[in-house]
Design a protein around this motif. Structure first.
Motif: not given
Length: 299
Positions: A245-263
């Motif tokens: 990804l090469h664009i300015p964006v807020w990235f979040a893997a934070g829902g219940a399906s993600n065992a380890i939240p990352i943002q």
């Protein structure tokens, strides 16, 4: 309030007024999806009388005289943006009547819902307050989109979201880690990054594919037509997506399906996010992650 079945909303809409205007999904063919299986029909528009009554009830519950504490409304349903522009304007007018300080209206949308609107209608909807749509693109890989019956191709994502950009309607994406299947995840991630890099999503939220027995995809797996990625493969896929990804964006893997939240914010936090993903890939056991997945009762 008139709520039908489980109410789904993005994590970032937690402070929004949740207003049901549709129930169910007009498409209802995605092989992996079980979100609306507790609804005894495919799709229904809420009667305008119910919407009016819910807004009146919400105003009373908040005990407001002019609605100054409500600044955003999120329309509930799988894809309320499918409604005709005239209906969406009518809903916006009702919201303003009860909550004059409401600044914006969001909802889930399918790519095909945007196709139904003219450029002039999109501009008018932006003026009416529609902004910050959430779109489950899932992937930019055409093979996966076709197999999962999403009903559009990667080029449609680019074409329709450019129209949103032109109209000034902001949007957020959901990416489904694992949708491309075993051995194809990293290619799917690169294809998705290629599409996203052409556009201007505010947020890219990553969910991890969790397959339930009532999903059509589960039956495909039983027939040997599709194989699931390992949990570690999913994290490698997620790493590939972030790295490309090469664009300015807020990235979040934070829902219940993600065992380890990352943002984090890209590109500023890309190094930190990649470091965390590398640590997971190198240090966390497959069995631990699989145990989390198998014991996830619902998304």
């Amino acid at each position: 309030m008139h709520y039908t079945g489980t109410v789904w909303r993005p994590p970032y809409e937690a402070s929004s007024l949740l207003l049901e205007v549709t129930a169910g999904c007009t498409h209802h063919k995605c092989k992996f999806c079980t979100l609306y299986d507790d609804i005894p029909f495919r799709f229904r528009m809420s009667p305008i009388e119910d919407i009016d009554a819910d807004l009146k009830e919400a105003k009373g519950r908040f005990r407001l005289s002019n609605g100054t504490h409500i600044s955003r409304t999120f329309l509930v349903g799988a894809n309320p943006f499918v409604l005709k522009a005239a209906r969406l304007w009518e809903i916006a007018s009702l919201i303003r009547r009860y909550f004059p300080a409401n600044k914006s209206i969001g909802c889930f949308s399918r790519i095909t819902d945007i196709t139904l609107k003219t450029d002039e209608e999109l501009l008018a909807l932006r003026d009416a307050g529609y902004n910050g749509l959430t779109i489950g693109i899932e992937t930019g890989n055409d093979e996966a989109l076709k197999f999962m019956n999403k009903g559009y191709e990667a080029q449609d994502i680019a074409a329709q979201c450019r129209r949103l950009d032109k109209a000034g309607i902001a949007y957020n994406f959901f990416y489904l880690t694992g949708i491309s299947g075993k051995g194809n995840g990293e290619k799917g991630a690169k294809d998705t990054a290629d599409i996203c890099n052409q556009l201007h999503p505010q947020i890219i939220g990553a969910n991890m594919l969790t397959i339930y027995p009532n999903a059509e995809l589960y039956q495909e797996m039983q027939k040997g037509n599709w194989q699931e990625e390992t949990e570690i493969e999913k994290y490698k896929e997620l790493r590939t997506l972030v790295d490309n990804l090469h664009i300015p964006v807020w990235f979040a893997a934070g829902g219940a399906s993600n065992a380890i939240p990352i943002q984090g914010t890209l590109p500023r936090d890309k190094g930190k996010i990649l470091y965390v993903l590398d640590k997971i890939i190198q240090s966390v056991k497959e069995e631990e992650l699989r145990c989390y997945r198998e014991n996830l009762p619902h998304l």
